[in-house]
Design a protein around this motif. Structure first.
Motif, PDB file in Angstrom:
ATOM      1  N   GLU A 106       0.827  -1.282   0.098  1.00  0.00           N
ATOM      2  CA  GLU A 106      -0.018   0.024  -0.041  1.00  0.00           C
ATOM      3  C   GLU A 106       0.779   1.059   0.035  1.00  0.00           C
ATOM      4  O   GLU A 106       0.454   2.287  -0.770  1.00  0.00           O
ATOM      5  CB  GLU A 106      -0.954   0.055   1.223  1.00  0.00           C
ATOM      6  N   LEU A 107       2.084   1.376   1.076  1.00  0.00           N
ATOM      7  CA  LEU A 107       2.872   2.290   0.830  1.00  0.00           C
ATOM      8  C   LEU A 107       3.552   2.494  -0.549  1.00  0.00           C
ATOM      9  O   LEU A 107       3.606   3.691  -1.213  1.00  0.00           O
ATOM     10  CB  LEU A 107       3.809   2.041   1.740  1.00  0.00           C
ATOM     11  N   LEU A 108       3.858   1.549  -1.158  1.00  0.00           N
ATOM     12  CA  LEU A 108       4.902   1.632  -2.494  1.00  0.00           C
ATOM     13  C   LEU A 108       3.531   2.150  -3.521  1.00  0.00           C
ATOM     14  O   LEU A 108       4.032   2.767  -4.384  1.00  0.00           O
ATOM     15  CB  LEU A 108       5.073   0.299  -2.824  1.00  0.00           C
ATOM     16  N   ILE A 109       2.300   1.650  -3.587  1.00  0.00           N
ATOM     17  CA  ILE A 109       1.389   2.082  -4.574  1.00  0.00           C
ATOM     18  C   ILE A 109       1.228   3.721  -4.266  1.00  0.00           C
ATOM     19  O   ILE A 109       1.240   4.216  -5.436  1.00  0.00           O
ATOM     20  CB  ILE A 109       0.138   1.216  -4.082  1.00  0.00           C
ATOM     21  N   LEU A 110       1.224   3.830  -3.180  1.00  0.00           N
ATOM     22  CA  LEU A 110       1.020   5.564  -3.084  1.00  0.00           C
ATOM     23  C   LEU A 110       2.279   6.195  -3.588  1.00  0.00           C
ATOM     24  O   LEU A 110       1.994   7.088  -4.179  1.00  0.00           O
ATOM     25  CB  LEU A 110       0.794   5.867  -1.455  1.00  0.00           C
ATOM     26  N   TYR A 111       3.391   6.038  -3.333  1.00  0.00           N
ATOM     27  CA  TYR A 111       4.621   6.477  -3.608  1.00  0.00           C
ATOM     28  C   TYR A 111       4.712   6.357  -5.140  1.00  0.00           C
ATOM     29  O   TYR A 111       5.022   7.335  -5.851  1.00  0.00           O
ATOM     30  CB  TYR A 111       5.833   5.761  -3.002  1.00  0.00           C
ATOM     31  N   SER A 112       4.389   5.388  -5.939  1.00  0.00           N
ATOM     32  CA  SER A 112       4.347   4.957  -7.256  1.00  0.00           C
ATOM     33  C   SER A 112       3.486   5.976  -7.813  1.00  0.00           C
ATOM     34  O   SER A 112       4.011   6.660  -9.124  1.00  0.00           O
ATOM     35  CB  SER A 112       4.028   3.584  -7.739  1.00  0.00           C
ATOM     36  N   PHE A 113       2.134   6.148  -7.512  1.00  0.00           N
ATOM     37  CA  PHE A 113       1.348   7.013  -8.328  1.00  0.00           C
ATOM     38  C   PHE A 113       1.351   8.522  -7.794  1.00  0.00           C
ATOM     39  O   PHE A 113       1.197   9.302  -8.789  1.00  0.00           O
ATOM     40  CB  PHE A 113      -0.263   6.299  -8.024  1.00  0.00           C
ATOM     41  N   LYS A 114       1.824   8.802  -6.717  1.00  0.00           N
ATOM     42  CA  LYS A 114       1.571  10.117  -6.086  1.00  0.00           C
ATOM     43  C   LYS A 114       3.038  10.870  -6.294  1.00  0.00           C
ATOM     44  O   LYS A 114       3.156  11.932  -6.707  1.00  0.00           O
ATOM     45  CB  LYS A 114       1.205  10.512  -4.604  1.00  0.00           C
ATOM     46  N   THR A 115       4.137  10.100  -6.000  1.00  0.00           N
ATOM     47  CA  THR A 115       5.360  10.672  -6.246  1.00  0.00           C
ATOM     48  C   THR A 115       6.141  10.566  -7.546  1.00  0.00           C
ATOM     49  O   THR A 115       6.487  11.490  -7.977  1.00  0.00           O
ATOM     50  CB  THR A 115       6.214  10.392  -4.996  1.00  0.00           C
ATOM     51  N   LEU A 116       5.953   9.185  -7.730  1.00  0.00           N
ATOM     52  CA  LEU A 116       6.807   8.861  -9.335  1.00  0.00           C
ATOM     53  C   LEU A 116       5.755   9.308 -10.363  1.00  0.00           C
ATOM     54  O   LEU A 116       6.340   9.270 -11.580  1.00  0.00           O
ATOM     55  CB  LEU A 116       7.061   7.596  -9.166  1.00  0.00           C
ATOM     56  N   LYS A 117       4.437   9.438 -10.079  1.00  0.00           N
ATOM     57  CA  LYS A 117       3.668   9.608 -11.201  1.00  0.00           C
ATOM     58  C   LYS A 117       3.315   8.726 -12.173  1.00  0.00           C
ATOM     59  O   LYS A 117       3.147   8.964 -13.328  1.00  0.00           O
ATOM     60  CB  LYS A 117       3.822  11.207 -11.706  1.00  0.00           C
ATOM     61  N   ILE A 118       3.738   7.314 -11.907  1.00  0.00           N
ATOM     62  CA  ILE A 118       3.445   6.367 -12.911  1.00  0.00           C
ATOM     63  C   ILE A 118       2.027   6.112 -13.214  1.00  0.00           C
ATOM     64  O   ILE A 118       1.280   6.571 -12.254  1.00  0.00           O
ATOM     65  CB  ILE A 118       4.356   5.281 -12.624  1.00  0.00           C
ATOM     66  N   ASN A 119       1.598   5.429 -14.194  1.00  0.00           N
ATOM     67  CA  ASN A 119       0.177   5.306 -14.406  1.00  0.00           C
ATOM     68  C   ASN A 119      -0.168   3.934 -13.931  1.00  0.00           C
ATOM     69  O   ASN A 119      -1.611   3.499 -13.797  1.00  0.00           O
ATOM     70  CB  ASN A 119      -0.305   5.276 -15.930  1.00  0.00           C
ATOM     71  N   GLU A 120       0.598   2.863 -14.120  1.00  0.00           N
ATOM     72  CA  GLU A 120       0.428   1.428 -13.857  1.00  0.00           C
ATOM     73  C   GLU A 120       1.307   0.737 -13.016  1.00  0.00           C
ATOM     74  O   GLU A 120       2.679   0.792 -13.314  1.00  0.00           O
ATOM     75  CB  GLU A 120       0.081   0.754 -15.232  1.00  0.00           C
ATOM     76  N   LEU A 121       1.090  -0.270 -12.152  1.00  0.00           N
ATOM     77  CA  LEU A 121       1.955  -1.070 -11.418  1.00  0.00           C
ATOM     78  C   LEU A 121       1.600  -2.675 -11.963  1.00  0.00           C
ATOM     79  O   LEU A 121       0.387  -2.673 -12.234  1.00  0.00           O
ATOM     80  CB  LEU A 121       1.867  -1.030 -10.056  1.00  0.00           C
ATOM     81  N   TYR A 122       2.345  -3.536 -12.043  1.00  0.00           N
ATOM     82  CA  TYR A 122       2.202  -4.745 -12.485  1.00  0.00           C
ATOM     83  C   TYR A 122       2.867  -5.722 -11.770  1.00  0.00           C
ATOM     84  O   TYR A 122       3.828  -5.434 -11.126  1.00  0.00           O
ATOM     85  CB  TYR A 122       2.318  -5.006 -13.801  1.00  0.00           C
ATOM     86  N   ALA A 123       2.311  -7.025 -11.669  1.00  0.00           N
ATOM     87  CA  ALA A 123       2.854  -8.129 -11.072  1.00  0.00           C
ATOM     88  C   ALA A 123       2.764  -9.384 -11.880  1.00  0.00           C
ATOM     89  O   ALA A 123       1.722  -9.491 -12.191  1.00  0.00           O
ATOM     90  CB  ALA A 123       2.443  -8.224  -9.598  1.00  0.00           C
ATOM     91  N   ASN A 124       3.839 -10.195 -11.990  1.00  0.00           N
ATOM     92  CA  ASN A 124       3.702 -11.436 -12.450  1.00  0.00           C
ATOM     93  C   ASN A 124       3.784 -12.463 -11.377  1.00  0.00           C
ATOM     94  O   ASN A 124       4.959 -12.714 -10.632  1.00  0.00           O
ATOM     95  CB  ASN A 124       4.957 -11.641 -13.495  1.00  0.00           C
TER      96      ASN A 124
END
Length: 158
Positions: A106-124
């Motif tokens: 959850e912390l990484l999701i917030l950081y990725s979307f709010k700080t890094l401004k990326i549009n998508e996270l994925y996992a295999n």
């Protein structure tokens, strides 16, 4: 540093060498990872040294998950582009099923979307890795496809 309710995500440091070695060289962990080989001390020291390289250059970043300053796991962003990144997480066996991976994700999701401004996270995720399948789905990742024994999930920014 990203601070949660119970855990903290921080950068790798040299004092993490033994912890990193215990995770990376534990063959029980290899079944769900992409690197299935032992790393020597110099490889790991080089990796820790390079961990300070900006994600835009290195295309990856590894956070140490800590509980009361004790390292209990790792969470990674990899294959980073300005629009998306892959996510991987591992928690030491004795700390699993206690909500730490979910809080870290959850912390990484917030950081990725709010700080890094990326549009998508994925996992295999391997089909037999039931815990990871549940973890990512509980954090809003949606099933996209399956290839052989890997299931592809992603989460889009709001």
């Amino acid at each position: 540093m990203l601070i949660g309710k119970k855990i903290t995500l921080r950068s790798l440091k040299v004092s993490d060498l033994c912890f990193l070695q215990s995770i990376e060289n534990n063959q029980d962990n290899w079944q769900f990872g992409s690197e299935n080989r032992k790393f020597d001390i110099q490889d790991l020291l080089d990796y820790i040294r390079d961990a300070s390289i900006d994600i835009e250059v290195a295309k990856q970043y590894r956070f140490v998950i800590t509980l009361n300053t004790v390292p209990i796991g790792l969470i990674d962003l990899f294959d980073y582009t300005i629009v998306k990144a892959g996510v991987g997480v591992i928690i030491k066996k004795e700390y699993r099923n206690k909500g730490f991976a979910k809080e870290a994700l959850e912390l990484l999701i917030l950081y990725s979307f709010k700080t890094l401004k990326i549009n998508e996270l994925y996992a295999n995720i391997e089909s037999r890795n039931i815990s990871s399948l549940h973890l990512f789905q509980s954090c809003g990742f949606e099933f996209r496809s399956q290839e052989s024994n890997l299931q592809y999930f992603s989460k889009l920014a709001d």
